[in-house]
Design a protein around this motif. Structure first.
Motif, mmCIF file in Angstrom:
data_model
loop_
_atom_site.group_PDB
_atom_site.id
_atom_site.type_symbol
_atom_site.label_atom_id
_atom_site.label_comp_id
_atom_site.label_asym_id
_atom_site.label_seq_id
_atom_site.Cartn_x
_atom_site.Cartn_y
_atom_site.Cartn_z
ATOM 1 N N TRP A 173 30.998 -31.009 33.462
ATOM 2 C CA TRP A 173 29.947 -30.005 33.265
ATOM 3 C C TRP A 173 30.109 -28.886 34.286
ATOM 4 O O TRP A 173 29.712 -29.031 35.437
ATOM 5 N N HIS A 174 30.749 -27.806 33.854
ATOM 6 C CA HIS A 174 30.891 -26.586 34.663
ATOM 7 C C HIS A 174 29.503 -25.920 34.649
ATOM 8 O O HIS A 174 29.199 -25.130 33.778
ATOM 9 N N VAL A 175 28.680 -26.273 35.619
ATOM 10 C CA VAL A 175 27.256 -25.916 35.555
ATOM 11 C C VAL A 175 27.050 -24.422 35.764
ATOM 12 O O VAL A 175 26.378 -23.753 34.981
ATOM 13 N N SER A 176 27.603 -23.906 36.845
ATOM 14 C CA SER A 176 27.323 -22.514 37.226
ATOM 15 C C SER A 176 28.584 -21.681 37.165
ATOM 16 O O SER A 176 29.703 -22.190 37.228
ATOM 17 N N ASP A 177 28.401 -20.378 37.042
ATOM 18 C CA ASP A 177 29.521 -19.446 37.141
ATOM 19 C C ASP A 177 28.972 -18.112 37.634
ATOM 20 O O ASP A 177 27.792 -18.036 38.010
ATOM 21 N N GLY A 178 29.800 -17.078 37.632
ATOM 22 C CA GLY A 178 29.331 -15.783 38.090
ATOM 23 C C GLY A 178 28.090 -15.311 37.358
ATOM 24 O O GLY A 178 27.213 -14.657 37.932
ATOM 25 N N GLU A 179 27.977 -15.661 36.093
ATOM 26 C CA GLU A 179 26.910 -15.126 35.243
ATOM 27 C C GLU A 179 25.562 -15.784 35.455
ATOM 28 O O GLU A 179 24.532 -15.139 35.277
ATOM 29 N N SER A 180 25.539 -17.085 35.739
ATOM 30 C CA SER A 180 24.233 -17.721 35.925
ATOM 31 C C SER A 180 24.336 -18.994 36.740
ATOM 32 O O SER A 180 25.371 -19.677 36.749
ATOM 33 N N PHE A 181 23.226 -19.300 37.401
ATOM 34 C CA PHE A 181 23.094 -20.547 38.136
ATOM 35 C C PHE A 181 21.868 -21.259 37.571
ATOM 36 O O PHE A 181 20.738 -20.995 37.980
ATOM 37 N N PRO A 182 22.067 -22.154 36.625
ATOM 38 C CA PRO A 182 20.916 -22.701 35.890
ATOM 39 C C PRO A 182 20.317 -23.986 36.453
ATOM 40 O O PRO A 182 19.400 -24.526 35.833
ATOM 41 N N ALA A 183 20.823 -24.493 37.600
ATOM 42 C CA ALA A 183 20.409 -25.833 38.063
ATOM 43 C C ALA A 183 19.356 -25.765 39.161
ATOM 44 O O ALA A 183 19.563 -25.105 40.186
ATOM 45 N N GLU A 184 18.256 -26.469 38.952
ATOM 46 C CA GLU A 184 17.211 -26.537 39.974
ATOM 47 C C GLU A 184 17.723 -27.292 41.209
ATOM 48 O O GLU A 184 18.388 -28.316 41.085
ATOM 49 N N ALA A 244 15.892 -20.808 30.991
ATOM 50 C CA ALA A 244 17.311 -21.190 30.993
ATOM 51 C C ALA A 244 17.653 -21.943 32.266
ATOM 52 O O ALA A 244 18.628 -21.643 32.948
ATOM 53 N N ILE A 245 16.833 -22.949 32.574
ATOM 54 C CA ILE A 245 16.996 -23.705 33.816
ATOM 55 C C ILE A 245 17.005 -25.203 33.498
ATOM 56 O O ILE A 245 16.217 -25.674 32.683
ATOM 57 N N TYR A 246 17.921 -25.926 34.148
ATOM 58 C CA TYR A 246 17.887 -27.384 34.102
ATOM 59 C C TYR A 246 17.062 -27.867 35.278
ATOM 60 O O TYR A 246 17.428 -27.630 36.432
ATOM 61 N N THR A 247 15.956 -28.542 34.999
ATOM 62 C CA THR A 247 15.195 -29.135 36.095
ATOM 63 C C THR A 247 15.938 -30.357 36.610
ATOM 64 O O THR A 247 16.872 -30.859 35.967
ATOM 65 N N ILE A 248 15.501 -30.833 37.758
ATOM 66 C CA ILE A 248 16.111 -32.062 38.303
ATOM 67 C C ILE A 248 15.949 -33.203 37.300
ATOM 68 O O ILE A 248 16.891 -33.955 37.040
ATOM 69 N N ALA A 249 14.779 -33.281 36.685
ATOM 70 C CA ALA A 249 14.552 -34.339 35.680
ATOM 71 C C ALA A 249 15.496 -34.175 34.486
ATOM 72 O O ALA A 249 16.007 -35.167 33.951
ATOM 73 N N ASP A 250 15.735 -32.929 34.074
ATOM 74 C CA ASP A 250 16.695 -32.686 32.972
ATOM 75 C C ASP A 250 18.067 -33.242 33.336
ATOM 76 O O ASP A 250 18.714 -33.938 32.537
#
Lengths: 542, 542
Positions: free
Chosen positions: B198-209, B225-231
């Motif tokens: 899972w390539h979570v983040s890149d230049g365009e977005s950082f979606p992880a809480e 457009a965010i993954y919570t810790i629970a997600d």
């Protein structure tokens, strides 16, 4: 719609860059439009659409767009003024045919405190195109859960460049359920394509029920892979209700092996050819013409469009030449193989004349040297040189070369890093590129989604968003060619249709806010017709 | 399953031809198997799955497959004998890690009037692989609405060729909802892929809480457009419940511009480079390392796999060289740019050591001349020559070149008429092709679906059925290379997973009978976990 975060900074690996938003994003781009910097806030509880004529077809469209204008629900109640979109249509005719006017104007302005929203069109089909355009003027703000029209005042004067704007599909290689064909019709209408070219049968299967020859569906993939007469009527009616002509193709003489499951003995014998996909009917057998006549007669009742596609492509001459019975028949008649093809095509023309249908075929018989009557429409899959020859002969052409969605490299020599960027090749392929004389005989074109590796599981993604580029090429002015500006519109348009359940992916890194309805309609039509409506729509075309 | 009409006659435009069916169709092909010509008819009302151990994870899997064995409902009641599938697992450990045994045997036979069905496996994860294989032995007959196992007796002895079999996804370029990530995990497990990279983040977005740095998600595409810790915990737990490791990647130092939305000032300054996609962090700032350390610490708690991917690809040296602050820092430290990269990577290694994580990076630092510690895993995207260099240095490699699903021409010079036939290139790309020494250090590979033009709307169709070829290449014996035989299995397997909601299209003209569930699960996981289950699964890994 603008319910959508555009990200301009990141274009990694994408070969063109969206330009910043500076006005309404409408796809296909209208012929002319102007806009300002005002905003009309909308109150979904007090938004009406009113028409100056009584038309069931137009009323259907109005009911649909009352939902499609506000895809994210009613939003928060506001005290914004009552707004009515007034539709003024000159003719109340419900007849959909090639060359029907699809022209419209839209004006959106504030007069004092009062929004003035107006659509003017020659026909109800022009009004349908206008409703789609209008839906793209409405913006949703997710944070305030409210709708508005930015860039007011907006004045649009729009009409299509070509009258024939099609998507070709293939249910001969894979059965696609009726519900999904209606879903496809919606996707056509959203992008202002007005023709679903339905390649019904091929060598692999014959999925269409015939009133006079019920056994013909023995050539289907199976008992669950059949379109009943009622199914086909529903599809045709659904198309009409969206302003989309449904053009049937029952391909002969080649690509017809499936006919022979129920009627063995009608095929040519192709020794040494193991690929039955292209096996042709025999031209020497009266039974073959009788069979075609019966099928075409049955299908002509269902498919009420004036045009009827009889295929005619890829006839393997060697197969006729090497069949002793056919060879003997040709000798007796003093026919060359081309003359045999001419004879076959003439019989088809006679059948279609009797059914008052205008013949559409692929360009192959013409390329082989057959004479083609000038009222025929030839679909050219080869190249612009062939299109030029067709129109030079005074025959109307629709073009499909460069628009084959199944190919890894759709335009020879044109490659990209990412596969989806083949949309750029489709966009660059103008129907008049390489056609310099008799250009008025090029009446449009079709995006072709052949079905060897496509059914309803992957159809949307193989077709969209790439066909947006073709739809715009066929609708908008020929000088609309800027790919960066196109990208700015196409990507939000892809999101726009995704919100209606079309699985159309993104063209660059960004975020598309989707409604919860998205999945619900991804394999379904959004708006079904009742049996009564289907009957009425059929009656309206008489 | 065989609920499916194969059509062998028509192969138009498809460059290889399926061979006739002559035994069970299992994908990926097992290492060894034998079969007979008997049939066991199944009575869905009297079919049990029993295990010799108590394991919540295995019980979950059994409950899933009790449904997946009979996708078309219970069928007609029959008086076929009671059948029990007995699962015998040697270890009740629920720990999923690289190198865990996935070996299994299956035997299906009649002893007198009594079906004897048995799975033997070292681990519960081997049993999961066996359950998937077993599901492919069951055939459904639509006409009689009944299930059976043909080709009995069947004996299978199976194990994977490589321990690391991954699908790489990219939520930095497009947000993909949690529910769809679970859907992806299912598709991996069906084809015996055991790693979701899972390539979570890149230049365009950082979606992880992040627990310690809540502002980091200011770099997401938006609040929805965010993954919570629970997600993320749910995704990791869902992976474990299917035997799929979830390997996170938070790419540094390049592809990290989105980190700077919340923490400006940590980036290198790249004058003249307008493509922010690849902009790197500054190696000169202690704050940058502090930030990475905090993020990696938070993420290490969530992503419990022992391996952690820190990216390391495509560092634009010029950007560091041309930033006066960085250039000055390099001069002061007497660093070449490569030495600066080495310094950066060493800090990352230290951070991961502290978290007891094993580092995974793309091969770039190694190619640039950095020293890479031998316990690292290098993911090679370049070519086999690079993979050979990596393993020659005594470092483990996973290979991804030739398996880039986003490309129009994934393998240079290899082209086909139809785009989907690029599966043939993927199939031909053996991880050991061009690697002749230290081959035991090639521990697997990954199919890469970069996200510039992909999100959950089009993901399935861009990945499947083509990744089936990669999954088989990574699981089956290296001498399994016959493309005609592969086609005979892959197309029904595509139908098989479509019946579970994976939008995987066909590879040649035929008919895939789909359940009514198909659409329901097409954007959803089929089996959700409760909060209690997620907690228990996390606890099981300690």
């Amino acid at each position: 719609m603008l319910y959508y975060t555009l990200v301009f900074l990141f274009i990694s690996l994408v070969s063109c860059q969206p330009t910043p938003i500076s006005g309404p994003l409408i796809t296909p781009l209208p012929q002319t439009y102007t806009f300002g910097s005002g905003v009309i806030r909308l109150n979904t509880g007090f938004f009406d659409i009113a028409a100056n004529i009584e038309s069931d077809l137009l009323n259907n469209a109005i009911l649909r767009y009352q939902k499609l204008f506000f895809p994210f629900g009613v939003g928060y109640p506001t005290n914004n003024p009552i707004a009515t979109l007034n539709i003024k249509v000159s003719s109340d005719s419900e007849i959909l045919q090639l060359y029907v006017s699809e022209n419209y104007t839209i004006s959106v302005e504030m007069v004092g405190q009062s929004p003035q929203l107006e659509i003017i069109a020659d026909t109800i089909f022009g009004a349908m195109r206008a409703l789609e355009t209008f839906s793209q003027l409405i913006s949703y703000d997710a944070q305030s859960q409210s709708y508005s029209i930015p860039f007011v005042p907006i004045y649009i004067d729009d009409f299509p460049r070509f009258p024939w704007r099609g998507l070709q599909i293939d249910t001969g290689r894979h059965f696609i359920p009726t519900s999904f064909l209606m879903h496809i019709i919606e996707s056509c209408a959203y992008s202002k394509l007005n023709t679903l070219h339905w390649h019904v049968s091929d060598g692999e299967s014959f999925p269409a029920e015939s009133k006079s020859l019920p056994n013909i569906t023995l050539g289907a993939f199976g008992p669950l892979a059949i379109y009943t007469i009622a199914d086909m009527e529903e599809i045709v009616a659904y198309g009409l209700s969206w302003g989309v002509r449904v053009l049937p193709e029952f391909d002969v003489p080649a690509h017809s092996f499936s006919w022979s499951t129920a009627f063995p003995g009608i095929m040519a014998n192709c020794p040494g050819d193991s690929d039955l996909d292209g096996w042709p009917l025999s031209p020497a057998l009266p039974e073959a013409y009788d069979l075609i006549s019966k099928i075409y007669t049955d299908m002509s009742e269902i498919f009420i469009d004036k045009y009827f596609h009889s295929g005619g492509d890829e006839l393997p001459y060697a197969c006729w030449d090497n069949d002793p019975v056919i060879a003997n028949w040709m000798t007796q008649n003093n026919f060359s193989t081309t003359q045999a093809e001419q004879y076959f095509e003439d019989q088809i023309t006679n059948i279609l004349d009797g059914l008052q249908k205008t013949k559409v075929i692929w360009h192959d018989p013409f390329a082989n040297g057959c004479e083609v009557r000038k009222d025929t429409v030839l679909q050219v899959w080869d190249n612009a040189q062939m299109a030029q020859q067709v129109v030079n002969a005074g025959i109307r052409a629709i073009v499909s070369y460069d628009w084959y969605l199944d190919m890894q490299i759709p335009v020879p020599g044109h490659t990209h890093y990412e596969y989806e960027d083949t949309w750029l090749d489709f966009y660059a392929a103008d129907p008049l590129m390489g056609v310099t004389t008799n250009t008025e005989l090029v009446i449009g074109g079709e995006s072709c989604m052949w079905g060897e590796q496509v059914d309803h599981r992957n159809f949307d993604v193989r077709v969209w968003p790439r066909t947006i580029a073709i739809a715009e090429r066929l609708w908008s002015n020929e000088n609309v060619t800027d790919t960066n500006k196109a990208l700015t519109r196409f990507d939000p348009f892809s999101c726009h249709i995704s919100n209606r359940g079309i699985n159309s992916g993104p063209l660059y890194p960004d975020y598309c806010l989707l409604t919860s309805d998205f999945s619900q309609y991804s394999h379904q039509p959004r708006f079904k017709l009742t049996k009564e409506q289907i009957k009425n729509i059929y009656n309206s075309q008489k």
